[in-house]
Design a protein around this motif. Structure first.
Motif, PDB file in Angstrom:
ATOM      1  N   SER A  17       2.000   5.035  -0.351  1.00  0.00           N
ATOM      2  CA  SER A  17       1.438   6.366  -0.137  1.00  0.00           C
ATOM      3  C   SER A  17       2.474   7.408  -0.525  1.00  0.00           C
ATOM      4  O   SER A  17       3.660   7.250  -0.264  1.00  0.00           O
ATOM      5  CB  SER A  17       0.999   6.547   1.313  1.00  0.00           C
TER       6      SER A  17
ATOM      7  N   ALA B 219      -3.743   5.781  -8.652  1.00  0.00           N
ATOM      8  CA  ALA B 219      -3.664   6.242  -7.273  1.00  0.00           C
ATOM      9  C   ALA B 219      -4.936   6.990  -6.879  1.00  0.00           C
ATOM     10  O   ALA B 219      -5.537   7.696  -7.692  1.00  0.00           O
ATOM     11  CB  ALA B 219      -2.449   7.138  -7.076  1.00  0.00           C
ATOM     12  N   GLU B 220      -5.336   6.841  -5.630  1.00  0.00           N
ATOM     13  CA  GLU B 220      -6.526   7.501  -5.093  1.00  0.00           C
ATOM     14  C   GLU B 220      -6.095   8.470  -4.002  1.00  0.00           C
ATOM     15  O   GLU B 220      -5.250   8.147  -3.168  1.00  0.00           O
ATOM     16  CB  GLU B 220      -7.492   6.460  -4.523  1.00  0.00           C
TER      17      GLU B 220
ATOM     18  N   PHE C 289      -1.703  10.343  -1.660  1.00  0.00           N
ATOM     19  CA  PHE C 289      -2.251   9.458  -2.679  1.00  0.00           C
ATOM     20  C   PHE C 289      -1.894   8.020  -2.297  1.00  0.00           C
ATOM     21  O   PHE C 289      -0.785   7.755  -1.816  1.00  0.00           O
ATOM     22  CB  PHE C 289      -1.680   9.796  -4.054  1.00  0.00           C
ATOM     23  N   ILE C 290      -2.827   7.110  -2.522  1.00  0.00           N
ATOM     24  CA  ILE C 290      -2.653   5.703  -2.162  1.00  0.00           C
ATOM     25  C   ILE C 290      -2.784   4.843  -3.413  1.00  0.00           C
ATOM     26  O   ILE C 290      -3.690   5.051  -4.232  1.00  0.00           O
ATOM     27  CB  ILE C 290      -3.702   5.253  -1.125  1.00  0.00           C
ATOM     28  N   ALA C 291      -1.887   3.880  -3.558  1.00  0.00           N
ATOM     29  CA  ALA C 291      -1.973   2.927  -4.669  1.00  0.00           C
ATOM     30  C   ALA C 291      -1.424   1.588  -4.212  1.00  0.00           C
ATOM     31  O   ALA C 291      -0.458   1.537  -3.438  1.00  0.00           O
ATOM     32  CB  ALA C 291      -1.193   3.430  -5.881  1.00  0.00           C
ATOM     33  N   ASN C 292      -2.023   0.517  -4.666  1.00  0.00           N
ATOM     34  CA  ASN C 292      -1.512  -0.826  -4.382  1.00  0.00           C
ATOM     35  C   ASN C 292      -0.506  -1.194  -5.468  1.00  0.00           C
ATOM     36  O   ASN C 292      -0.864  -1.284  -6.649  1.00  0.00           O
ATOM     37  CB  ASN C 292      -2.647  -1.842  -4.338  1.00  0.00           C
TER      38      ASN C 292
ATOM     39  N   ARG D 126       0.877  -1.179   0.000  1.00  0.00           N
ATOM     40  CA  ARG D 126       0.000   0.000   0.000  1.00  0.00           C
ATOM     41  C   ARG D 126       0.912   1.226   0.000  1.00  0.00           C
ATOM     42  O   ARG D 126       1.355   1.690   1.036  1.00  0.00           O
ATOM     43  CB  ARG D 126      -0.918  -0.018   1.225  1.00  0.00           C
TER      44      ARG D 126
ATOM     45  N   GLU E 145      -1.433   8.343 -12.381  1.00  0.00           N
ATOM     46  CA  GLU E 145      -1.017   6.983 -12.723  1.00  0.00           C
ATOM     47  C   GLU E 145       0.361   6.742 -12.110  1.00  0.00           C
ATOM     48  O   GLU E 145       1.273   7.558 -12.286  1.00  0.00           O
ATOM     49  CB  GLU E 145      -0.937   6.783 -14.230  1.00  0.00           C
ATOM     50  N   LEU E 146       0.505   5.639 -11.416  1.00  0.00           N
ATOM     51  CA  LEU E 146       1.779   5.309 -10.782  1.00  0.00           C
ATOM     52  C   LEU E 146       2.375   4.079 -11.458  1.00  0.00           C
ATOM     53  O   LEU E 146       1.667   3.103 -11.734  1.00  0.00           O
ATOM     54  CB  LEU E 146       1.562   5.033  -9.289  1.00  0.00           C
TER      55      LEU E 146
ATOM     56  N   ALA F 149       5.157   8.921 -11.265  1.00  0.00           N
ATOM     57  CA  ALA F 149       3.774   9.393 -11.199  1.00  0.00           C
ATOM     58  C   ALA F 149       3.503  10.319 -12.382  1.00  0.00           C
ATOM     59  O   ALA F 149       4.264  11.266 -12.629  1.00  0.00           O
ATOM     60  CB  ALA F 149       3.524  10.127  -9.892  1.00  0.00           C
TER      61      ALA F 149
END
Length: 317
Positions: A65, A103-104, A117-120, A63, A82-83, A141
């Motif tokens: 960040s 990413a959210e 921003f959070i992305a898995n 996760r 976009e990551l 990013a």
């Protein structure tokens, strides 16, 4: 190995939004690189910098960040980001995109522009630029900037072979943390302005070993670099009342004797549970299943809706 006297510096590197954070170890560019091409630093530096705030990235799903800040160190919040995880073999001039994710944005309390921003993101091999893992990972990013053009920036990250903090499926460390039975004043074991007794009824070992789900939060409300520890502990109190009798909730203050700490003195002693759990940042929140194994883990602030969903999932197992 944890180094207590370096704690404030290390978590500042991981979490802060100040000048020191925006200027350390960031590689960035103003134009999207071609696939497998390294990022190039433009003259005058990038208009936006990428600050990755994780302290514990490892092989597998993570996760991730991160924040975006401009040259004035103010947050930048595009609608979509976009990551990409890009791996560079040792000595290779170009990298290979190994993973892509959307990413959210996750707002931090209080309401406003603060947040991350959070992305898995999945890393398929270790890369720490040292020893046997000499490869290098970068996170790139891409997002639309003020002029309407796509801006791509990046940052180098260290990806270990294994996580230092307990991961999903690992047994939760049975730390002997202080409780209401150990003190007449909760301020001696919590830096919360108004400690909630419900969060100090059980030690971590007792909560984890009780045969029911548990939520363990490591935070220091009065000394938190990101200023999210207080709200996170308050969220624990709300959930503790809602799920009383169904799950156990424990707040672990990361510093020993918080009532004696001089805010202007960086020399502070960590409680043993911090090193037992392999933590080098705060806040951290873990959801532990009734089997005593980690069901979910969150570095930094996690909103109550996401935390409650993770708890409910653990309760159904």
């Amino acid at each position: 190995m944890w180094q207590p006297r370096n704690y404030a510096r290390r978590i500042s590197t991981a979490l802060g939004w100040l000048l020191a954070l925006a200027s350390i170890g960031i590689l960035a560019c103003a134009a999207p690189p071609a696939v497998n091409d390294p990022l190039a630093q433009p003259a005058g530096g990038p208009p936006v910098s990428l600050v990755v705030s994780n302290s514990d990235l490892a092989v597998g799903e993570n996760r991730v960040s991160f924040g975006l800040v401009d040259r004035e160190y103010m947050p930048v919040r595009p609608d979509t980001v976009e990551l990409r995880a890009v791996y560079y073999e040792p000595g290779a001039p170009t990298g290979e995109v190994r993973h892509r994710a959307a990413a959210e944005f996750l707002p931090w309390p209080p309401e406003g522009r603060r947040g991350v921003f959070i992305a898995n993101v999945s890393f398929d091999q270790a890369g720490t630029a040292t020893g046997d893992t000499a490869g290098i990972w970068e996170l790139h990013a891409s997002f639309e900037h003020d002029d309407g053009e796509t801006l791509t920036i990046g940052a180098v990250v260290s990806v270990a072979a294994e996580h230092s903090a307990p991961f999903i499926g690992d047994a939760a460390p049975l730390s002997d943390t202080p409780t209401v039975a150990d003190t007449d004043e909760l301020r001696t074991i919590s830096s919360s302005p108004e400690p909630d007794p419900a969060l100090y009824q059980l030690s971590v070992a007792e909560a984890v070993g009780a045969g029911k789900p548990a939520v363990i939060g490591f935070a220091t409300p009065s000394f938190c670099v990101s200023a999210t520890c207080g709200p996170q502990v308050s969220d624990l109190s709300v959930l503790a009342r809602k799920y009383h009798g169904q799950a156990n909730f424990v707040h672990v203050e990361v510093y020993r004797d918080p009532h004696l700490i001089d805010p202007g003195n960086p020399a502070r002693e960590l409680v043993p549970a911090v090193s037992e759990w392999g933590l080098v940042s705060e806040p951290w929140t873990f959801v532990v299943g009734s089997d005593g194994r980690i069901a979910a883990r969150f570095e930094q602030y996690v909103p109550p809706t996401a935390l409650e969903a993770a708890l409910q999932a653990a309760m159904r197992q």
